[in-house]
Design an enzyme around this catalytic site. Structure first.
Site, PDB file in Angstrom:
ATOM      1  N   CYS B  85       0.833  -1.202   0.000  1.00  0.00           N
ATOM      2  CA  CYS B  85       0.000   0.000   0.000  1.00  0.00           C
ATOM      3  C   CYS B  85       0.867   1.250   0.000  1.00  0.00           C
ATOM      4  O   CYS B  85       2.090   1.168   0.068  1.00  0.00           O
ATOM      5  CB  CYS B  85      -0.905   0.018   1.226  1.00  0.00           C
ATOM      6  N   ASP B 523       7.569  25.506 -32.586  1.00  0.00           N
ATOM      7  CA  ASP B 523       8.673  26.148 -33.284  1.00  0.00           C
ATOM      8  C   ASP B 523       8.365  26.023 -34.774  1.00  0.00           C
ATOM      9  O   ASP B 523       7.771  25.037 -35.193  1.00  0.00           O
ATOM     10  CB  ASP B 523       9.967  25.418 -32.933  1.00  0.00           C
TER      11      ASP B 523
END
Lengths: 79, 871
Positions: B85, B523
């Site tokens: 856990c 770009d």
């Protein structure tokens, strides 16, 4: 070796704190149940034991972690 | 040295003189908790005394780093067993960070690994393993590659077997206990069950091996953790099972103790609770490994054998023994063992497993091949270029593993909650017990009340038994086991799914950020466009009105002009000249050698071709030479307005025509932008070009926001400006030139990198040079985060609804309580729900792939139908 010694010392010191805390909580419960009255002895004692166990579970990691933080760390000198 | 101090010899790199020594000493002395620093240039070490509670080795490394030196660090991946856990993860991380010399520790529950960054010589692997062992888990060093795969699979299979065995024992005996407990209700089936099975002591005897056998793991693990000050969900289970068993024993020995009297046993609670918890563990072990299948698939791609040609002979050797420069033969149907360049032969190679490209890619001499891909049709030979850990496949596996081992911000929150949950739950259990003991039982208890889904009435149960029952149920139903799995399992599945489609997320944080993006900045050069100029328009003096023609017209009417211009530029190294030569060659024009050639810097060139004096250059050159292009000026201006560079051609001092050159858009740019708009993303373009050129390109591709005339070094600042507006911004560019902007953006995406993925900057790497993969990245990220949120919902909803129910909040109105075993079953279901929900992500397909598949399906259908139609 040094590491294990420190671990043992931490365990001892922690137990010296969380055991009284848990026993104290159990006693407080038992006292409260006695003062309120009307509870059979099994319920009073059983309840105190259960509160004691849960208090132990809550206080044990908290106290141990705190004591561990304050304990001297083992030397980190490389072999 | 005081009681709380330690001695440390810290290695320091980069010191070359006495002043370096004083800098390092000064930096270390400034840290709180550091005493007696002595730095030696000879040994390159800093010897110091420090208080570990006040300063860590990580702090020291950062301080040394801050003054320009470095503390060398190494990375180690440990396999950690026994974690179940989120609190387990916190404990293991905490234990590792406490080891002096460990600077970073990241634990992944799904993979069962801990990645540790440490200072070699200060921390050792054995210290780390011992630290993990001390908090109740087991750690071993992780092996690499296929060996790691085998070990991981083996460990998982062992766990499945172990829990399966436990489940079989607990389930079978638990069933007998159930039958014995409900003997009176069996009706006609009583005849098949011996009566002694209903005796309390027999049921007790049957339950005991369940609790002490399969259930023992919870007691031993929680005790080991408790001793070292840590709590995990084993403790919740141990307390629950122990209390249920204790109640049953007391009730059997002392029927008047108030636990329901002679009619009740509670042994079935302990037995079934154990069985259900183990059922959850078994199902979890069964399903957990499936979320990391992506890595397994990638590792399996690596061919084991390579057919190497040495001294003219063909030899089969293990693929990991191939050396750079080896000549390798690949036959049809065989895998490509390593990366390299084809020397001869011709084939089509299926690269879909690495790039997501669905169609096989043609390979001929000079083309690159990638290790792990599959040769389809022909045979070819290639020279090994990259082998071992340098291959694209190895780099991709490493990146995916790194991403899976990292934590998303949302997981850190979930981990914190889960880590503090267990102590909180125990406190709540005390509060519930005290409330029902002193107040609740007296005020609300109804002897006719019963357990949910059970025919039994609570009847004779006393105040202690009732309060204890609710307290135990709260412990069991509060287990946060599913919380720890919710995020990492989805992240593992998501990163794997993305890798399948040629998108590599470098971290879980990148996925989370990508799912929140509002603006994407592209770009221009090399990203939206091909990055090299090409001829777009040829306008002849006598046919200026036909400037935009079909390809066939173009060749017919303009070939002479283009051929002459290209012949002039034949030996040119100027990008525009090269573009004209490429343009002519692409149209099949035969070039001739110029008889004379003269470069006019900044203006153009003049040359003699086939006896004609050719002038090729800008309008300034034409003006200076007195060539009047007046009639073509409107066309020239229009082409310039479209962002194209226009070159003027004059033959024998007479205007002959115009050639326009521009960096053209990639085939998929417009579609990628359209799909991003569909997702509601604002798209911007950033470029160093002037506004007119930039806007022309943006118009063609459908981009609304243009950031033009931005110098490369200022791109990051432009991204920052968008972020300042509150946008979550991604930057898409090539990973080298745009590195600062990629780093500044919330998500940096490096595109078209080819295969050297490890060298790329950015949070996301798109293996293929296909802008549509930006959309794939976004869709996978969104699907993954949706899954994370669903998982967290499923993980918490059981607790949120279960805790009030278990604590008896609704008891005054409903007269129903939930039994501990039902609580255990609910928690098992919680873990399984989360894991199964994650597995649904395996079926996810990005919209582009879905549509491509649908189109291919339609294509096949129509080709199958065609002959029929012809008939």
């Amino acid at each position: 070796m040094e590491h294990e010694q420190i671990e043992r010392a931490v365990a001892r010191r922690s137990a010296a704190l969380y055991l009284p805390i848990s026993i104290g909580a159990a006693l407080a419960f038992w006292l409260a149940a006695s003062l309120v009255g009307g509870y059979p002895p099994v319920a009073q004692i059983g309840g105190a034991v259960w509160v004691g166990i849960l208090s132990l579970i809550v206080s044990m990691p908290m106290v141990t972690a705190r004591v561990k933080r304050r304990a001297p760390a083992p030397s980190s000198r490389p072999a | 040295m005081t009681a709380n101090t330690s001695i440390l010899n810290l290695p320091v790199q980069g010191m070359s003189c006495a002043s370096c020594v004083s800098h390092v000493e000064g930096a270390l002395k400034e840290l709180p908790g550091v005493e007696n620093v002595a730095v030696s240039l000879a040994t390159n070490k800093a010897s110091l005394t420090y208080d570990p509670s006040r300063v860590s080795v990580g702090d020291m490394a950062r301080a040394v780093d801050g003054v320009g030196y470095a503390v060398p660090t190494a990375e180690l991946t440990l396999e950690v067993r026994g974690m179940t856990c989120a609190s387990c993860m916190a404990h293991v991380e905490g234990a590792l960070k406490e080891v002096a010399g460990v600077t970073v520790a990241v634990v992944n529950l799904g993979l069962g690994t801990a990645r540790v960054t440490y200072v070699p010589g200060v921390a050792t692997a054995s210290q780390m393993k011992r630290a993990v062992h001390d908090v109740g888990y087991e750690a071993g060093e992780r092996s690499q590659g296929a060996d790691a795969l085998d070990r991981e699979r083996q460990a998982r299979e062992d766990e499945i077997k172990r829990q399966g065995r436990n489940l079989l024992i607990a389930g079978l005996i638990g069933l007998i206990v159930m039958i014995g407990t409900f003997y009176d209700m069996l009706g006609p089936f009583k005849a098949f069950v011996p009566e002694w099975l209903s005796y309390k002591w027999v049921i007790g005897l049957l339950t005991t091996p369940i609790v002490l056998g399969p259930g023992r793991q919870f007691f031993t693990n929680s005790w080991r953790g408790l001793r070292h000050g840590v709590t995990d969900m084993n403790l919740l289970y141990a307390t629950g099972i122990g209390a249920a068993y204790g109640i049953a024993v007391i009730n059997t020995l002392f029927p008047t103790a108030g636990f329901g009297g002679e009619g009740a046993t509670f042994f079935e609670s302990a037995a079934l609770l154990t069985a259900f918890i183990i059922l959850g563990r078994w199902l979890e072990a069964l399903t957990r490994g499936r979320t990391s299948e992506a890595i397994r698939k990638l590792m399996k791609l690596q061919p084991k054998i390579a057919r190497v040609l040495r001294d003219g002979h063909e030899t089969e050797i293990p693929a990991d023994e191939v050396a750079v420069g080896d000549l390798i033969l690949v036959r049809p149907g065989e895998g490509v063992p390593v990366d390299g360049t084809v020397t001869d032969g011709y084939s089509a190679v299926d690269e879909s497993m690495l790039t997501g490209e669905s169609l096989p890619v043609e390979k001929k001499a000079g083309d690159n091949v990638i290790g792990g891909t599959l040769n389809k049709t022909g045979a070819f030979r290639f020279t090994a270029g990259r082998v071992g850990a340098d291959t694209a496949l190895a780099q991709i596996i490493q990146l995916v593993e790194d991403a899976q081992a990292s934590k998303a911000p949302i997981q850190k929150l979930a981990d914190w909650v889960a880590g503090h949950f267990i102590l909180g739950v125990h406190m709540l259990a005390v509060a519930v017990f005290i409330f029902w003991f002193f107040f609740g039982y007296r005020m609300f208890f109804d002897p006719n009340s019963s357990f949910i889904l059970s025919p039994y009435k609570l009847g004779e149960i006393g105040v202690f038994g009732f309060s204890l029952l609710l307290s135990v149920t709260v412990l069991v139903i509060s287990c946060p086991c599913a919380v720890g799995l919710a995020t990492p399992s989805a992240m593992m599945a998501g990163t794997g799914k993305a890798a399948e489609h040629g998108v590599l997320f470098k971290s879980a944080e990148a996925i989370e950020n990508a799912s929140k993006l509002q603006t994407i900045v592209f770009d221009k050069t090399g990203t939206l466009t091909k990055g090299e100029p090409s001829v777009t328009d040829v306008v002849e003096w006598r046919s200026e009105v036909r400037s935009r023609r079909s390809e066939s017209d173009f060749r017919l009417l303009t070939s002479d002009l283009l051929r002459l211009a290209a012949s002039v530029e034949k030996s040119s190294e100027h990008p525009l000249g090269e573009a004209i030569v490429r343009g002519a060659e692409a149209r099949g024009l035969v070039l001739v050698e110029p008889e004379s050639f003269n470069s006019i810097p900044g203006h153009g060139v003049e040359a003699t071709v086939e006896g004609q004096a050719i002038l090729l250059g800008n309008r300034k050159l034409m003006r200076e030479r007195g060539v009047d292009f007046g009639g073509l000026m409107p066309q020239a201006e229009r082409l310039e307005a479209e962002g194209k560079t226009v070159m003027f051609v004059a033959v024998e001092a007479q205007p002959a025509g115009l050639i326009a050159v521009a960096d053209t858009l990639k085939d998929d740019s417009a579609e990628a932008i359209r799909r991003l708009h569909t997702l509601g993303i604002e798209v911007a373009m950033i470029t160093g070009d002037n506004h007119r050129t930039a806007e022309a390109i943006a118009r063609q591709v459908g981009i609304e926001r243009v950031l033009a005339e931005v110098l490369p070094q200022d791109k990051a600042a432009e991204v920052k400006k968008l972020q300042a507006l509150g946008h979550k911004v991604a930057m898409v560019g090539d990973g080298v030139n745009d590195a600062p902007a990629l780093a500044q953006a919330d998500v940096g995406m490096a595109i078209g990198s080819g295969t050297d993925v490890a060298k790329e900057t950015g949070d996301v790497i798109l293996i293929k040079d296909d802008l549509r993969d930006v959309v794939v990245a976004l869709e996978v990220a969104k699907a993954t985060m949706r899954k994370v949120k669903q998982n967290l919902f499923w993980a918490f909803i059981y607790n949120v609804l279960g805790i009030p129910l278990g604590a008896g909040l609704f008891y005054p109105f409903m007269a129903l309580v939930i039994s501990p075993e039902l609580a255990g079953l609910l928690m098992a279901v919680s873990s399984v729900t989360v894991t199964l929900n994650t597995l649904l992500l395996k079926g996810f397909k990005p919209s582009l792939r879905r549509e491509n598949k649908a189109q291919r399906g339609m294509g096949m259908a129509s080709s199958q139908l065609a002959p029929a139609a012809g008939d």
